[in-house]
Design a protein around this motif. Structure first.
Motif, PDB file in Angstrom:
ATOM      1  N   MET A   1      -1.314  28.092   3.168  1.00 32.41           N
ATOM      2  CA  MET A   1      -2.536  28.751   2.721  1.00 32.41           C
ATOM      3  C   MET A   1      -2.222  29.827   1.691  1.00 32.41           C
ATOM      4  O   MET A   1      -2.944  29.973   0.686  1.00 32.41           O
ATOM      5  CB  MET A   1      -3.275  29.354   3.908  1.00 32.41           C
ATOM      6  CG  MET A   1      -4.587  30.020   3.516  1.00 32.41           C
ATOM      7  SD  MET A   1      -5.798  28.852   2.865  1.00 32.41           S
ATOM      8  CE  MET A   1      -6.945  28.786   4.248  1.00 32.41           C
ATOM      9  N   ALA A   2      -1.162  30.590   1.900  1.00 33.87           N
ATOM     10  CA  ALA A   2      -0.767  31.599   0.913  1.00 33.87           C
ATOM     11  C   ALA A   2      -0.476  30.944  -0.429  1.00 33.87           C
ATOM     12  O   ALA A   2      -0.866  31.445  -1.489  1.00 33.87           O
ATOM     13  CB  ALA A   2       0.451  32.375   1.409  1.00 33.87           C
ATOM     14  N   ASP A   3       0.207  29.805  -0.393  1.00 31.64           N
ATOM     15  CA  ASP A   3       0.547  29.045  -1.590  1.00 31.64           C
ATOM     16  C   ASP A   3      -0.721  28.589  -2.314  1.00 31.64           C
ATOM     17  O   ASP A   3      -0.875  28.758  -3.530  1.00 31.64           O
ATOM     18  CB  ASP A   3       1.399  27.845  -1.176  1.00 31.64           C
ATOM     19  CG  ASP A   3       2.104  27.164  -2.340  1.00 31.64           C
ATOM     20  OD1 ASP A   3       1.919  27.585  -3.502  1.00 31.64           O
ATOM     21  OD2 ASP A   3       2.838  26.191  -2.080  1.00 31.64           O
ATOM     22  N   ALA A   4      -1.666  28.017  -1.570  1.00 34.27           N
ATOM     23  CA  ALA A   4      -2.910  27.527  -2.159  1.00 34.27           C
ATOM     24  C   ALA A   4      -3.737  28.678  -2.736  1.00 34.27           C
ATOM     25  O   ALA A   4      -4.352  28.544  -3.808  1.00 34.27           O
ATOM     26  CB  ALA A   4      -3.720  26.764  -1.116  1.00 34.27           C
ATOM     27  N   CYS A   5      -3.754  29.809  -2.053  1.00 31.47           N
ATOM     28  CA  CYS A   5      -4.522  30.956  -2.537  1.00 31.47           C
ATOM     29  C   CYS A   5      -3.892  31.556  -3.786  1.00 31.47           C
ATOM     30  O   CYS A   5      -4.609  31.966  -4.716  1.00 31.47           O
ATOM     31  CB  CYS A   5      -4.639  32.015  -1.444  1.00 31.47           C
ATOM     32  SG  CYS A   5      -5.701  31.528  -0.062  1.00 31.47           S
ATOM     33  N   LEU A   6      -2.574  31.612  -3.832  1.00 35.07           N
ATOM     34  CA  LEU A   6      -1.906  32.108  -5.039  1.00 35.07           C
ATOM     35  C   LEU A   6      -2.225  31.203  -6.217  1.00 35.07           C
ATOM     36  O   LEU A   6      -2.531  31.667  -7.322  1.00 35.07           O
ATOM     37  CB  LEU A   6      -0.398  32.181  -4.806  1.00 35.07           C
ATOM     38  CG  LEU A   6       0.437  32.743  -5.962  1.00 35.07           C
ATOM     39  CD1 LEU A   6       0.103  34.203  -6.222  1.00 35.07           C
ATOM     40  CD2 LEU A   6       1.941  32.573  -5.675  1.00 35.07           C
ATOM     41  N   TRP A   7      -2.158  29.891  -5.984  1.00 29.57           N
ATOM     42  CA  TRP A   7      -2.419  28.922  -7.053  1.00 29.57           C
ATOM     43  C   TRP A   7      -3.852  29.065  -7.574  1.00 29.57           C
ATOM     44  O   TRP A   7      -4.087  28.941  -8.783  1.00 29.57           O
ATOM     45  CB  TRP A   7      -2.185  27.511  -6.520  1.00 29.57           C
ATOM     46  CG  TRP A   7      -2.302  26.455  -7.580  1.00 29.57           C
ATOM     47  CD1 TRP A   7      -3.347  25.608  -7.802  1.00 29.57           C
ATOM     48  CD2 TRP A   7      -1.312  26.142  -8.559  1.00 29.57           C
ATOM     49  NE1 TRP A   7      -3.075  24.779  -8.861  1.00 29.57           N
ATOM     50  CE2 TRP A   7      -1.837  25.085  -9.345  1.00 29.57           C
ATOM     51  CE3 TRP A   7      -0.045  26.643  -8.849  1.00 29.57           C
ATOM     52  CZ2 TRP A   7      -1.132  24.527 -10.419  1.00 29.57           C
ATOM     53  CZ3 TRP A   7       0.662  26.089  -9.914  1.00 29.57           C
ATOM     54  CH2 TRP A   7       0.131  25.041 -10.684  1.00 29.57           C
ATOM     55  N   SER A   8      -4.797  29.328  -6.692  1.00 30.55           N
ATOM     56  CA  SER A   8      -6.201  29.417  -7.082  1.00 30.55           C
ATOM     57  C   SER A   8      -6.614  30.842  -7.442  1.00 30.55           C
ATOM     58  O   SER A   8      -7.812  31.124  -7.609  1.00 30.55           O
ATOM     59  CB  SER A   8      -7.101  28.873  -5.968  1.00 30.55           C
ATOM     60  OG  SER A   8      -6.916  29.591  -4.761  1.00 30.55           O
ATOM     61  N   GLU A   9      -5.632  31.745  -7.543  1.00 24.58           N
ATOM     62  CA  GLU A   9      -5.850  33.133  -7.969  1.00 24.58           C
ATOM     63  C   GLU A   9      -6.743  33.906  -6.997  1.00 24.58           C
ATOM     64  O   GLU A   9      -7.446  34.832  -7.377  1.00 24.58           O
ATOM     65  CB  GLU A   9      -6.397  33.193  -9.398  1.00 24.58           C
ATOM     66  CG  GLU A   9      -5.469  32.536 -10.417  1.00 24.58           C
ATOM     67  CD  GLU A   9      -5.970  32.637 -11.842  1.00 24.58           C
ATOM     68  OE1 GLU A   9      -6.154  33.771 -12.336  1.00 24.58           O
ATOM     69  OE2 GLU A   9      -6.193  31.571 -12.474  1.00 24.58           O
ATOM     70  N   ASP A  10      -6.673  33.541  -5.742  1.00 22.32           N
ATOM     71  CA  ASP A  10      -7.353  34.276  -4.675  1.00 22.32           C
ATOM     72  C   ASP A  10      -6.315  35.210  -4.059  1.00 22.32           C
ATOM     73  O   ASP A  10      -5.735  34.925  -3.005  1.00 22.32           O
ATOM     74  CB  ASP A  10      -7.920  33.305  -3.643  1.00 22.32           C
ATOM     75  CG  ASP A  10      -8.729  33.993  -2.560  1.00 22.32           C
ATOM     76  OD1 ASP A  10      -8.743  35.241  -2.536  1.00 22.32           O
ATOM     77  OD2 ASP A  10      -9.335  33.283  -1.740  1.00 22.32           O
TER      78      ASP A  10
END
Length: 517
Positions: free
Chosen positions: A209-218
């Motif tokens: 989830m951290a990875d996905a949020c970083l990628w999506s600039e969240d």
């Protein structure tokens, strides 16, 4: 798209890592017991292990730290891809997704008196992780792909499915993680030590989830999920190893305290990894450090030597590249100026000729705590100068473990730290974070995604710096060619495999590779 599901038969602890498909369909009359569910989950991990060479090449070859001498691989690193090149094949990744879809569909209805809700929900958490991780990887490489969420149980099912947008896929990845965590059944540990690192835990879900949020600039949510790992107090939580001398234990023997999730092989169970040809101590080694990366390792080695650490034939913090000493001593397996990745081939033995692994069963790490620290540092940097003190502190922790001094001599505990940090700019801080990640995670399939993230963020304000880094790292083709290709943002992603275009009437090619462009 290959979406047919294969049935697996071996589910014991000893057989878990060596499950073999027997080409039977996982039909709806298959699901009779919790062991049946376990077998299909095991198949998901089996296919994920088959993907490891792809994971490495997709994550490295465009990033400029490694290059390949294989002519097919070179098409990727030189941005000269076509839809028929085999390296863009995603079939095994969709097989993992297919296994996960089957478990998500059928596990809730399995009638087995011993299949308690906690076990069932734990299995579902693993399936959600496998599906979500694969889709995040596909987004990073193709941007838009078919979002398959249903289980195909026979060969007559229609595979015609259009691409979903990146935003839709990222939303699904996040939903999958939330669904996996919602029941509270995602395990922190498994009964066997290897499984705690080799199967998806709640820690792996937090990392994803951290990875996905970083990628999506969240960035706020990225920090939140990083903190669930970094601030955890569980007795058997993953923990950053601070001792420099412990660094290599992550790779030999593997499954270290720092590991969050890694794909396991065990030669004692007749398992060998499927990327031995990539990293060997011979001139046939397919993947090698670039000249630029080698120079970086040499520079770091010199810093470590100046700090009193003994050079032992391997370079830098990574202890992963071997080389011929400058004094001209001959080493049978090498020629002058040949460098080789060591972390997947060697042991923590300074003797190069005697320190190679007896068997090719090195694990492949998907997430470890050091990466979570750097993800958080990236997110903190993007949140503004008020968060930079903590970002620098995280950078320094990684540098200290590497035997290096503070970043720009900034001690965040000293009174003058605020004034020193105020002299920094956002790109300088990001450049240091990505530079540390390049050295720390070399050959772990991370570098290209870090550069791509840099080129994408904040509506492309670092696009020029991204392109410059890609060009500077490449040593196998004309730099003007790469710069011209990168002007088209669609070229930052791979082509949809031609075989899938031909078999899926709704699937459209990435515009950069379209014959009609």
């Amino acid at each position: 798209m290959t979406a047919a599901l294969t049935l697996t038969t071996a589910t014991s602890c000893n057989d878990w890592l060596d499950v073999l498909p027997n080409n039977e369909q996982v039909t709806d009359d298959y699901w009779k017991s919790k062991e049946d569910v376990e077998a299909v989950i095991a198949s998901g991990y089996y296919y994920m292990r088959q993907c490891v060479p792809t994971f490495i090449k997709w994550g490295e070859l465009r990033g400029g730290a490694l290059y390949s001498i294989n002519t097919t691989d070179a098409k990727l690193q030189d941005f000269n891809m076509t839809p028929t090149v085999s390296i863009c094949d995603w079939s095994n990744i969709y097989k993992v997704i297919g296994m996960a879809n089957s478990v998500i569909l059928y596990a809730p209805d399995v009638k087995d008196d011993t299949y308690y809700d906690a076990i069932r929900n734990s299995h579902l958490a693993e399936a959600y992780f496998l599906r979500a991780y694969c889709y995040l990887l596909l987004v990073k490489n193709f941007k838009e792909v078919p979002l398959v969420l249903q289980a195909y149980v026979n060969d007559e099912a229609s595979f015609d499915l259009a691409k979903s947008s990146e935003a839709q896929i990222i939303a699904q990845v996040k939903d999958d993680v939330k669904n996996a965590l919602a029941t509270g059944a995602a395990k922190g540990t498994f009964e066997e030590d290897w499984a705690t690192k080799g199967r998806a835990t709640k820690w792996a879900l937090y990392a994803l989830m951290a990875d996905a949020c970083l990628w999506s600039e969240d960035y706020d949510q990225c920090i939140e999920y990083c903190n669930l790992i970094l601030n955890a107090t569980d007795a058997f939580r993953p923990v950053f190893m601070t001792n420099t001398n412990d660094w290599y234990t992550m790779f030999y023997p593997g499954n270290s305290n720092e590991s969050i999730f890694e794909l396991n092989w065990d030669y004692s169970q007749n398992q060998t990894n499927n990327f031995s040809s990539l990293f060997t101590l011979t001139t046939a080694s397919t993947l090698r450090p670039t000249t630029r990366a080698t120079e970086m390792m040499k520079q770091e080695t010199q810093v470590l030597k100046n700090s009193g650490l003994t050079e032992d034939g391997r370079m830098g913090r990574m202890l992963m590249a071997t080389y011929v000493p400058d004094n001209g001593q001959a080493i049978a397996w090498a020629t002058s100026n040949q460098y080789y990745i060591w972390k997947y081939y060697g042991t923590d033995v300074p003797d190069i000729t005697g320190g190679a692994r007896a068997h090719q069963d090195a694990n492949f790490i998907i997430y470890r705590v050091a990466e979570i620290m750097m993800m958080k540092a990236q997110a903190l940097t993007m949140k503004g100068q008020g968060s930079w003190n903590e970002a620098v502190s995280l950078i320094n922790r990684l540098r200290h473990r590497a035997g290096l001094g503070n970043f720009k001599d900034i001690d965040t505990q000293q009174a003058d730290a605020a004034a020193q940090i105020a002299q920094l700019d956002e790109f300088t801080l990001l450049d240091e974070i990505l530079g540390q990640k390049e050295m720390e995670f070399m050959a772990e399939g991370k570098r290209w995604y870090d550069l791509l993230w840099l080129g994408r963020i904040a509506q492309g304000k670092y696009r020029t710096q991204f392109m410059t880094k890609v060009v500077e790292g490449n040593q196998t083709t004309n730099q003007q060619w790469i710069m011209s290709v990168l002007q088209d943002q669609n070229a930052w992603y791979m082509p949809i495999p031609q075989a899938d275009i031909e078999h899926n009437k709704l699937l459209e090619q990435n515009p950069y590779y379209s014959s009609s462009k």
